[in-house]
Structures are given as structure tokens and as C-alpha cells.
Design a protein around this motif. Structure first.
Motif, PDB file in Angstrom:
ATOM      1  N   VAL A  87      41.086  28.655  50.356  1.00  0.00           N
ATOM      2  CA  VAL A  87      42.355  29.142  49.825  1.00  0.00           C
ATOM      3  C   VAL A  87      42.654  30.483  50.500  1.00  0.00           C
ATOM      4  O   VAL A  87      41.771  31.330  50.625  1.00  0.00           O
ATOM      5  CB  VAL A  87      42.299  29.283  48.278  1.00  0.00           C
ATOM      6  N   PRO A  88      43.886  30.685  51.010  1.00  0.00           N
ATOM      7  CA  PRO A  88      44.200  31.933  51.712  1.00  0.00           C
ATOM      8  C   PRO A  88      44.182  33.136  50.772  1.00  0.00           C
ATOM      9  O   PRO A  88      44.490  33.010  49.578  1.00  0.00           O
ATOM     10  CB  PRO A  88      45.598  31.686  52.281  1.00  0.00           C
ATOM     11  N   VAL A  89      43.825  34.297  51.328  1.00  0.00           N
ATOM     12  CA  VAL A  89      43.658  35.514  50.541  1.00  0.00           C
ATOM     13  C   VAL A  89      44.527  36.632  51.098  1.00  0.00           C
ATOM     14  O   VAL A  89      44.527  36.900  52.308  1.00  0.00           O
ATOM     15  CB  VAL A  89      42.189  35.978  50.540  1.00  0.00           C
ATOM     16  N   VAL A  90      45.256  37.280  50.194  1.00  0.00           N
ATOM     17  CA  VAL A  90      45.926  38.547  50.503  1.00  0.00           C
ATOM     18  C   VAL A  90      45.311  39.600  49.593  1.00  0.00           C
ATOM     19  O   VAL A  90      45.301  39.443  48.370  1.00  0.00           O
ATOM     20  CB  VAL A  90      47.450  38.470  50.270  1.00  0.00           C
ATOM     21  N   TYR A  91      44.768  40.652  50.201  1.00  0.00           N
ATOM     22  CA  TYR A  91      44.154  41.747  49.437  1.00  0.00           C
ATOM     23  C   TYR A  91      45.167  42.883  49.358  1.00  0.00           C
ATOM     24  O   TYR A  91      45.543  43.478  50.369  1.00  0.00           O
ATOM     25  CB  TYR A  91      42.873  42.223  50.115  1.00  0.00           C
ATOM     26  N   ILE A 116      45.199  42.259  54.545  1.00  0.00           N
ATOM     27  CA  ILE A 116      45.357  43.418  53.656  1.00  0.00           C
ATOM     28  C   ILE A 116      46.829  43.796  53.620  1.00  0.00           C
ATOM     29  O   ILE A 116      47.446  44.013  54.670  1.00  0.00           O
ATOM     30  CB  ILE A 116      44.512  44.607  54.127  1.00  0.00           C
ATOM     31  N   ALA A 117      47.382  43.873  52.419  1.00  0.00           N
ATOM     32  CA  ALA A 117      48.768  44.309  52.233  1.00  0.00           C
ATOM     33  C   ALA A 117      48.747  45.660  51.528  1.00  0.00           C
ATOM     34  O   ALA A 117      48.427  45.748  50.341  1.00  0.00           O
ATOM     35  CB  ALA A 117      49.560  43.292  51.421  1.00  0.00           C
ATOM     36  N   HIS A 118      49.050  46.713  52.270  1.00  0.00           N
ATOM     37  CA  HIS A 118      49.154  48.049  51.683  1.00  0.00           C
ATOM     38  C   HIS A 118      50.498  48.187  50.976  1.00  0.00           C
ATOM     39  O   HIS A 118      51.504  47.627  51.408  1.00  0.00           O
ATOM     40  CB  HIS A 118      49.043  49.123  52.767  1.00  0.00           C
ATOM     41  N   ALA A 134      46.461  43.582  58.841  1.00  0.00           N
ATOM     42  CA  ALA A 134      47.021  44.418  57.777  1.00  0.00           C
ATOM     43  C   ALA A 134      48.530  44.523  57.939  1.00  0.00           C
ATOM     44  O   ALA A 134      49.070  44.425  59.049  1.00  0.00           O
ATOM     45  CB  ALA A 134      46.393  45.807  57.791  1.00  0.00           C
ATOM     46  N   THR A 135      49.203  44.710  56.818  1.00  0.00           N
ATOM     47  CA  THR A 135      50.645  44.891  56.810  1.00  0.00           C
ATOM     48  C   THR A 135      50.994  45.825  55.661  1.00  0.00           C
ATOM     49  O   THR A 135      50.114  46.281  54.926  1.00  0.00           O
ATOM     50  CB  THR A 135      51.364  43.533  56.654  1.00  0.00           C
ATOM     51  N   VAL A 136      52.276  46.136  55.512  1.00  0.00           N
ATOM     52  CA  VAL A 136      52.760  46.977  54.416  1.00  0.00           C
ATOM     53  C   VAL A 136      53.893  46.242  53.716  1.00  0.00           C
ATOM     54  O   VAL A 136      54.840  45.783  54.366  1.00  0.00           O
ATOM     55  CB  VAL A 136      53.269  48.346  54.915  1.00  0.00           C
ATOM     56  N   VAL A 137      53.788  46.104  52.414  1.00  0.00           N
ATOM     57  CA  VAL A 137      54.906  45.643  51.585  1.00  0.00           C
ATOM     58  C   VAL A 137      55.176  46.767  50.591  1.00  0.00           C
ATOM     59  O   VAL A 137      54.413  46.971  49.646  1.00  0.00           O
ATOM     60  CB  VAL A 137      54.597  44.332  50.836  1.00  0.00           C
ATOM     61  N   GLU A 138      56.244  47.498  50.844  1.00  0.00           N
ATOM     62  CA  GLU A 138      56.535  48.648  49.982  1.00  0.00           C
ATOM     63  C   GLU A 138      56.869  48.211  48.561  1.00  0.00           C
ATOM     64  O   GLU A 138      57.293  47.084  48.314  1.00  0.00           O
ATOM     65  CB  GLU A 138      57.699  49.455  50.560  1.00  0.00           C
TER      66      GLU A 138
END
Length: 324
Positions: A87-91, A116-118, A134-138
């Protein structure tokens, strides 16, 4: 899409679960930190479903959202599936690094089995995530129902555990502002704060663990909002206060320098400048209201719920598709 996540951060999760998906939230009999279930002090839609560890064995999960390192092992044990493989994971990283800043290694650094989503660009800059994607979702917030009136010559603060966190949350700075006007401090673990600071009860009133909607209504009656955190990712209560139309007085640290444009409040690392700004808002209600209107416009443009959910929809769909 079925999205599994733990209830960790109330305001962030409240915004997240307003999306178009079905959200599975673990619940345990003790409703401890890894089994809180649905929120009790926030409004959540019916698409948020409580699931026990036993039920997770049979649950369809399209994407797994992790927010603490310990959740990895729990997810594997409760699901009976391998995170990042089955199963895919976003931290989601909510926090600024602790310890050896700026050389702090992220606990999920150098991995090929997650994203990783900051939540802020500041976090992304200061965490060393190695080769992990890694990425950023404000941030985004659900617009509070309450609006600013500023009818009370008092200052509002929202902070959790101000005694334990002390200098991190700027608790030591509160007496300076209590000299200007009475303070109302909302949050978890704020009971007895006046005694701890040596302030008389008429200069600081604690409001411990107030339901979010009622807290917003009370915040909006205060003349201005104080955000004195030295080291935090970005307080969502600050964004919510701005969305309500409150003028803000903010310590210029971490992501706050992007969240608060010059016409939306007072932003500085100089305490005297912040005190002068608070003093002006207290003395000039019309100026406070004009500044609050600018704060509302700025927060709506940057932290609107539609933008936030749209960003997350794209990310979740990309991760789910990539794993097929």
C-alpha cells in the motif's frame, strides 16, 4: 479512494478529511494517542469512519498517511500488509526539526518506499531527508464560522502545553503583553498558567481544551491575536485567526514570515515592535479592523480549503496510480 490516517493534529486533520475520499481513522478502547478515533471537539464529515485494529485486517486501503515514525510498525501489524510495498505511503511532516538544527536527519530519510509531504517550505528546507522523495503541500483551513468583532480590549493566544514547551511557544514573553491588556489563552494544558507566570488572574485567563467552534467565537471578540512561537512549523490557529479577520501580532520566525504579509499584522523579531503594534490595535479599533480585513484576504488567498484539498487530491491520485 480509501485513505487510512491517524487522528494526530486536530486542525490539519479537520481540513484534510473535508476532501472527497473516505477516511479510515483507527480507534482503540482507551482512545489513546494511536487510537483517538473521530474528533470530539471539531466538526468532521460523515466520510470519516472509525476502524478498530481488527477491522483494518479486512479493510480496503488505497493510500496510507503516516505522521509519526511509530505508525509504520502499527500499520504493518494492523493491516497485515507492508507499507510502501503493498500500500503506498505518504508521510506528512508537521514539525520543525529538533536537536542539531540545521543538520537534523529526518527519521524517514534515504528511503525508496514512501513520499514525505512537508506542510511548510520552512520544514522542507530545514529537514535533511536524504534521497527520500519529498514535496510540500501547504496548509489549508476550514473557514471558521465566527468572524472578527474585536469588541473586547483584550488579546487572544492559542497554544498547547505552554508550560512544558515554554520558550518554544514564547510563554516567557506573555507577561510583557499582559502589561498592555488582559490575555485570554486558549489550548490544551493552559490551566494554571497565570500562577506559573506570576500574573494575577485579571491579567491572564486560561481557557483549557475549549471546542473549536466555541473557541473561534471567543477569539473573534478579542482585539488582536498574539502568536509568539519561536520554533514551530506554522500554527494553524494563526491562520484560522487571520481567516476570521483578526489583526495579528506575530514573532517573525519559521514559516510565519511567509504567512503574514506586512499589511495583515505586525511581524518582527523585536519584542518592542510587537508591543507597539499590540498597543496600537488596542487603542485604535478601526485600524485593527482594517488590518484584520487584510489578514483575512491574505489567509484566504494562500491557505484556502479548495486549494489545499486540490493539492492533496493530485498527490494522492499520483501515489495510488504509481503503485498499481
Amino acid at each position: 479512494m480509501n485513505v487510512l490516517l491517524w487522528h494526530v493534529h486536530g486542525s490539519w486533520t479537520t481540513a484534510f478529511v473535508h476532501g472527497k475520499h473516505r477516511y479510515l481513522v483507527p480507534v482503540t478502547p482507551d482512545r489513546g494517542p494511536y487510537g483517538l478515533g473521530r474528533a470530539r471537539t471539531y466538526r468532521w464529515p460523515d466520510s470519516v469512519v472509525e476502524v478498530t485494529p481488527d477491522e483494518l485486517r479486512r479493510a480496503d486501503v488505497d493510500v496510507l498517511i503516516l505522521q509519526r515514525p511509530q505508525e509504520w510498525e502499527l500499520a504493518e501489524r494492523w493491516l497485515g500488509r507492508r507499507p510502501g510495498r503493498d500500500v503506498p505511503v505518504v508521510y506528512v511532516e508537521h514539525n520543525t526539526p529538533k536537536g542539531d538544527v540545521p543538520n537534523s536527519r529526518h527519521p524517514m530519510a534515504d528511503r525508496d518506499d514512501l513520499l514525505i509531504a512537508h506542510v511548510t517550505h520552512f520544514n522542507a528546507l530545514f529537514w535533511d531527508t536524504g534521497d527520500t522523495r519529498a514535496t510540500v503541500v501547504e496548509h489549508g483551513v476550514v473557514p471558521p464560522r465566527a468572524t472578527y468583532t474585536g469588541e473586547l480590549d483584550r488579546l487572544a493566544v492559542v497554544v498547547n502545553e505552554p508550560v512544558r514547551r515554554w520558550r518554544v511557544t514564547g510563554t516567557d514573553l506573555l507577561p510583557r503583553f499582559a502589561e498592555l491588556a488582559p490575555l485570554d489563552v486558549f489550548g490544551m494544558g493552559v490551566a494554571g498558567l497565570a500562577d506559573r507566570l506570576g500574573l494575577p488572574p485579571d491579567r491572564l485567563t486560561s481557557h483549557d481544551d475549549v471546542p473549536q467552534e466555541r473557541m473561534h467565537a471567543e477569539l473573534g471578540r478579542r482585539r488582536a491575536y498574539l502568536h509568539l512561537c519561536r520554533w514551530t512549523s506554522l500554527g494553524l490557529s494563526l491562520v484560522e485567526a487571520m481567516t476570521m479577520g483578526m489583526p495579528v501580532v506575530v514573532l517573525a520566525s519559521t514559516e510565519a514570515v511567509l504567512a503574514v504579509p506586512p499589511d495583515a499584522g505586525v511581524l518582527s523579531t523585536r519584542i518592542d515592535t510587537l508591543l507597539a503594534g499590540a498597543r496600537r490595535f488596542l487603542a485604535e479599533p478601526d485600524a485593527a479592523a482594517r488590518t484584520g480585513a487584510q489578514a483575512r484576504a491574505a489567509a484566504g488567498a494562500r491557505y484556502g480549503l479548495d486549494r489545499f484539498l486540490g493539492d492533496w487530491d493530485r498527490l494522492l491520485e499520483e501515489e495510488a496510480c504509481a503503485s498499481r
